[in-house]
Design a protein around this motif. Sequence first.
Motif, short mmCIF file in Angstrom:
data_model
loop_
_atom_site.label_atom_id
_atom_site.label_comp_id
_atom_site.label_asym_id
_atom_site.label_seq_id
_atom_site.Cartn_x
_atom_site.Cartn_y
_atom_site.Cartn_z
N PRO A 12 -10.81 113.49 61.52
CA PRO A 12 -11.77 113.07 60.49
C PRO A 12 -11.04 112.49 59.29
O PRO A 12 -10.07 113.06 58.82
CB PRO A 12 -12.50 114.36 60.13
N LEU A 13 -11.52 111.36 58.84
CA LEU A 13 -10.90 110.67 57.71
C LEU A 13 -11.88 110.61 56.55
O LEU A 13 -13.09 110.71 56.75
CB LEU A 13 -10.51 109.25 58.11
N PRO A 14 -11.39 110.41 55.34
CA PRO A 14 -12.30 110.22 54.22
C PRO A 14 -13.21 109.02 54.49
O PRO A 14 -12.83 108.07 55.18
CB PRO A 14 -11.37 109.95 53.04
N VAL A 60 -6.61 111.39 52.13
CA VAL A 60 -6.23 111.34 53.54
C VAL A 60 -5.25 112.46 53.86
O VAL A 60 -5.41 113.17 54.85
CB VAL A 60 -5.64 109.97 53.91
N GLU A 61 -4.24 112.62 53.03
CA GLU A 61 -3.24 113.66 53.28
C GLU A 61 -3.87 115.04 53.27
O GLU A 61 -3.58 115.87 54.14
CB GLU A 61 -2.12 113.58 52.24
N ARG A 62 -4.75 115.30 52.31
CA ARG A 62 -5.39 116.61 52.22
C ARG A 62 -6.24 116.86 53.47
O ARG A 62 -6.16 117.93 54.08
CB ARG A 62 -6.25 116.71 50.97
N GLU A 122 -5.52 119.66 56.36
CA GLU A 122 -6.51 120.67 56.73
C GLU A 122 -6.75 120.65 58.23
O GLU A 122 -6.80 121.70 58.87
CB GLU A 122 -7.84 120.41 56.00
N ARG A 123 -6.91 119.47 58.80
CA ARG A 123 -7.19 119.35 60.23
C ARG A 123 -6.00 119.84 61.07
O ARG A 123 -6.18 120.56 62.04
CB ARG A 123 -7.51 117.89 60.56
N ALA A 182 -3.74 122.00 60.19
CA ALA A 182 -3.66 123.45 60.04
C ALA A 182 -4.68 124.13 60.95
O ALA A 182 -4.37 125.13 61.61
CB ALA A 182 -3.87 123.86 58.59
N GLN A 183 -5.90 123.59 61.00
CA GLN A 183 -6.93 124.16 61.89
C GLN A 183 -6.49 124.06 63.35
O GLN A 183 -6.62 125.01 64.11
CB GLN A 183 -8.25 123.43 61.71
N ASN A 184 -5.98 122.89 63.74
CA ASN A 184 -5.54 122.70 65.12
C ASN A 184 -4.35 123.58 65.45
O ASN A 184 -4.23 124.08 66.57
CB ASN A 184 -5.21 121.24 65.39
N ALA A 185 -3.45 123.79 64.48
CA ALA A 185 -2.30 124.66 64.70
C ALA A 185 -2.78 126.09 64.96
O ALA A 185 -2.27 126.78 65.85
CB ALA A 185 -1.35 124.62 63.51
N ASP A 186 -3.75 126.55 64.17
CA ASP A 186 -4.31 127.89 64.38
C ASP A 186 -4.92 128.00 65.77
O ASP A 186 -4.71 128.99 66.48
CB ASP A 186 -5.37 128.21 63.33
#
Length: 188
Positions: free
Chosen positions: A68-70, A151-153, A157-158, A160-164
């Motif tokens: 997902p992008l801004p 974009v970086e933020r 976030e994405r 980090a979610q995928n890593a979890d």
Amino acid sequence: MVVSYTQEHVYRHPWHRVTAAAWRKFTDPAARAAALSHILDVHTLSRDVDARSGRLRAVRAIAGSTPPLPLLLRGLLAADAVVLCVERTDVDAPARRMTVDSRNATLRGLVDVRERCTYAPHPERPDDWTLFRQETTIACAPPAAVVARLVERRCAERFAQNADRGRDVVERICDDLTAEQSAVHVPR
């Protein structure tokens, strides 16, 4: 602008089981149906085992759905755009160390993501636990700094979610491998 983060996780499973689970992470049907549904396909491009050193080196191409992008950047990509990443894995079995380096091969004009994951025996319980370390760097190159930060933020976030989700998948596969090993082992 560049965003970097590092995470560590302790798997309460031995190194050989965790690395076996990590290899299966993207091809595990249960993971692909739920936690890793953003992974569309995985292809092994090369694989080589050095008989003298005992090292395995592999390169895989991983296709995933567009993160997902801004709103400002969504119009730049097709709705069904695919992100391709190249993953290079080095398994040093005698040293019990696995390193996985990944980088996106597409969309680098918008965002460049580099990730390094290492799996090694935990220093306090090397025969029982595995220390996982993930280092990710996300760099954006759009024309406006404000858009770059957005974009970086969002990408951070994405990821980090995928890593979890990925760690949860490896944990579940480790448990499955433990159950399989227990079912095969018959006490005397």
